[in-house]
Design a protein around this motif. Structure first.
Motif, PDB file in Angstrom:
ATOM      1  N   ALA A   1       0.840  -1.194   0.000  1.00  0.00           N
ATOM      2  CA  ALA A   1       0.000   0.000   0.000  1.00  0.00           C
ATOM      3  C   ALA A   1       0.874   1.242   0.000  1.00  0.00           C
ATOM      4  N   ALA A   2       0.300   2.336  -0.496  1.00  0.00           N
ATOM      5  CA  ALA A   2       0.979   3.625  -0.481  1.00  0.00           C
ATOM      6  C   ALA A   2      -0.033   4.717  -0.180  1.00  0.00           C
ATOM      7  N   ILE A   3       0.475   5.828   0.363  1.00  0.00           N
ATOM      8  CA  ILE A   3      -0.397   6.951   0.708  1.00  0.00           C
ATOM      9  C   ILE A   3       0.331   8.234   0.370  1.00  0.00           C
ATOM     10  N   THR A   4      -0.392   9.188  -0.199  1.00  0.00           N
ATOM     11  CA  THR A   4       0.213  10.455  -0.588  1.00  0.00           C
ATOM     12  C   THR A   4       0.378  11.384   0.613  1.00  0.00           C
ATOM     13  N   TRP A   5       0.960  12.531   0.346  1.00  0.00           N
ATOM     14  CA  TRP A   5       1.414  13.431   1.399  1.00  0.00           C
ATOM     15  C   TRP A   5       0.330  13.825   2.398  1.00  0.00           C
ATOM     16  N   THR A   6      -0.850  14.137   1.865  1.00  0.00           N
ATOM     17  CA  THR A   6      -1.921  14.618   2.734  1.00  0.00           C
ATOM     18  C   THR A   6      -3.065  13.615   2.828  1.00  0.00           C
ATOM     19  N   SER A   7      -2.757  12.344   2.542  1.00  0.00           N
ATOM     20  CA  SER A   7      -3.737  11.250   2.659  1.00  0.00           C
ATOM     21  C   SER A   7      -4.869  11.350   1.650  1.00  0.00           C
ATOM     22  N   ASN A   8      -4.740  12.195   0.650  1.00  0.00           N
ATOM     23  CA  ASN A   8      -5.809  12.325  -0.341  1.00  0.00           C
ATOM     24  C   ASN A   8      -5.959  11.087  -1.206  1.00  0.00           C
ATOM     25  N   ASN A   9      -4.874  10.373  -1.371  1.00  0.00           N
ATOM     26  CA  ASN A   9      -4.916   9.188  -2.222  1.00  0.00           C
ATOM     27  C   ASN A   9      -4.218   8.014  -1.560  1.00  0.00           C
ATOM     28  N   THR A  10      -4.815   6.844  -1.718  1.00  0.00           N
ATOM     29  CA  THR A  10      -4.203   5.599  -1.278  1.00  0.00           C
ATOM     30  C   THR A  10      -4.263   4.583  -2.405  1.00  0.00           C
ATOM     31  N   TYR A  11      -3.353   3.635  -2.343  1.00  0.00           N
ATOM     32  CA  TYR A  11      -3.206   2.662  -3.429  1.00  0.00           C
ATOM     33  C   TYR A  11      -2.832   1.340  -2.802  1.00  0.00           C
ATOM     34  N   TYR A  12      -3.522   0.263  -3.198  1.00  0.00           N
ATOM     35  CA  TYR A  12      -3.306  -1.050  -2.602  1.00  0.00           C
ATOM     36  C   TYR A  12      -3.072  -2.100  -3.679  1.00  0.00           C
ATOM     37  N   THR A  13      -2.282  -3.089  -3.317  1.00  0.00           N
ATOM     38  CA  THR A  13      -2.195  -4.249  -4.179  1.00  0.00           C
ATOM     39  C   THR A  13      -3.450  -5.093  -3.968  1.00  0.00           C
ATOM     40  N   ASP A  14      -3.829  -5.839  -4.979  1.00  0.00           N
ATOM     41  CA  ASP A  14      -5.102  -6.556  -4.938  1.00  0.00           C
ATOM     42  C   ASP A  14      -5.215  -7.535  -3.773  1.00  0.00           C
ATOM     43  N   SER A  15      -4.118  -8.134  -3.389  1.00  0.00           N
ATOM     44  CA  SER A  15      -4.179  -9.193  -2.368  1.00  0.00           C
ATOM     45  C   SER A  15      -4.565  -8.684  -0.984  1.00  0.00           C
ATOM     46  N   VAL A  16      -4.443  -7.380  -0.762  1.00  0.00           N
ATOM     47  CA  VAL A  16      -4.782  -6.838   0.561  1.00  0.00           C
ATOM     48  C   VAL A  16      -5.925  -5.836   0.510  1.00  0.00           C
ATOM     49  N   LYS A  17      -6.394  -5.521  -0.669  1.00  0.00           N
ATOM     50  CA  LYS A  17      -7.468  -4.545  -0.820  1.00  0.00           C
ATOM     51  C   LYS A  17      -8.704  -5.023  -0.078  1.00  0.00           C
ATOM     52  N   GLY A  18      -9.268  -4.144   0.744  1.00  0.00           N
ATOM     53  CA  GLY A  18     -10.435  -4.506   1.534  1.00  0.00           C
ATOM     54  C   GLY A  18     -10.111  -5.098   2.888  1.00  0.00           C
ATOM     55  N   ARG A  19      -8.866  -5.515   3.098  1.00  0.00           N
ATOM     56  CA  ARG A  19      -8.457  -6.064   4.395  1.00  0.00           C
ATOM     57  C   ARG A  19      -7.487  -5.145   5.116  1.00  0.00           C
ATOM     58  N   PHE A  20      -6.613  -4.480   4.376  1.00  0.00           N
ATOM     59  CA  PHE A  20      -5.600  -3.603   4.957  1.00  0.00           C
ATOM     60  C   PHE A  20      -5.951  -2.150   4.661  1.00  0.00           C
ATOM     61  N   THR A  21      -5.612  -1.266   5.604  1.00  0.00           N
ATOM     62  CA  THR A  21      -5.836   0.164   5.416  1.00  0.00           C
ATOM     63  C   THR A  21      -4.592   0.933   5.817  1.00  0.00           C
ATOM     64  N   ILE A  22      -4.086   1.742   4.915  1.00  0.00           N
ATOM     65  CA  ILE A  22      -2.954   2.599   5.206  1.00  0.00           C
ATOM     66  C   ILE A  22      -3.465   3.983   5.593  1.00  0.00           C
ATOM     67  N   SER A  23      -2.813   4.579   6.579  1.00  0.00           N
ATOM     68  CA  SER A  23      -3.168   5.939   7.003  1.00  0.00           C
ATOM     69  C   SER A  23      -1.910   6.602   7.540  1.00  0.00           C
ATOM     70  N   ARG A  24      -1.990   7.896   7.764  1.00  0.00           N
ATOM     71  CA  ARG A  24      -0.839   8.612   8.290  1.00  0.00           C
ATOM     72  C   ARG A  24      -1.299   9.754   9.173  1.00  0.00           C
ATOM     73  N   ASP A  25      -0.410  10.133  10.087  1.00  0.00           N
ATOM     74  CA  ASP A  25      -0.615  11.290  10.953  1.00  0.00           C
ATOM     75  C   ASP A  25       0.649  12.131  10.836  1.00  0.00           C
ATOM     76  N   ASN A  26       0.573  13.179  10.042  1.00  0.00           N
ATOM     77  CA  ASN A  26       1.760  13.992   9.804  1.00  0.00           C
ATOM     78  C   ASN A  26       2.231  14.718  11.063  1.00  0.00           C
TER      79      ASN A  26
END
Length: 123
Positions: free
Chosen positions: A49-74
């Motif tokens: 998974a990846a997340i952009t600078w201000t969390s506006n966009n996230t991107y997941y590989t198919d095998s974890v989509k729906g099970r894993f969530t990426i987030s950040r606290d700057n």
């Protein structure tokens, strides 16, 4: 000097959950795209998974989509990976990584890496 330090790994039963954290220091965290990868024994390191600078966009590989969530606290220089419905095949060392200007799944495009945290899922 840049440091990325992962934590939160451990042993969990199948179907359980874990939340991984990665604290960054020595870099302008809010200006870095952050990603999570994992590497199982005998396998290549794979993007999760990846997340952009201000969390506006996230991107997941198919095998974890729906099970894993990426987030950040700057404010805390921290990126998280919430992992639910874990499976034995999720067993691996999990790494966070930072990229100054790349958003995607290519491992070599990331500039900095943590040392990893072990996740073991028992059946």
């Amino acid at each position: 000097q840049v440091h990325l330090v992962e934590s939160g790994g451990g042993l969990v039963q199948a179907g359980g959950s874990l939340r991984l954290s990665c604290v960054a220091s020595g870099l302008p965290f809010s200006m870095y795209i952050m990603g999570w990868f994992r590497q199982a024994p005998g396998k290549e390191r794979e993007f999760l998974a990846a997340i952009t600078w201000t969390s506006n966009n996230t991107y997941y590989t198919d095998s974890v989509k729906g099970r894993f969530t990426i987030s950040r606290d700057n404010a805390k220089n921290t990126v998280y990976l919430q992992m639910n419905s874990l499976k034995p095949e999720d067993t691996a060392v999990y790494y966070c990584a930072g990229a100054r200007s790349y958003y995607g799944a290519v491992r070599n495009a990331y500039d900095y890496w943590g040392q990893g945290t072990q996740v073991t899922v028992s059946s």
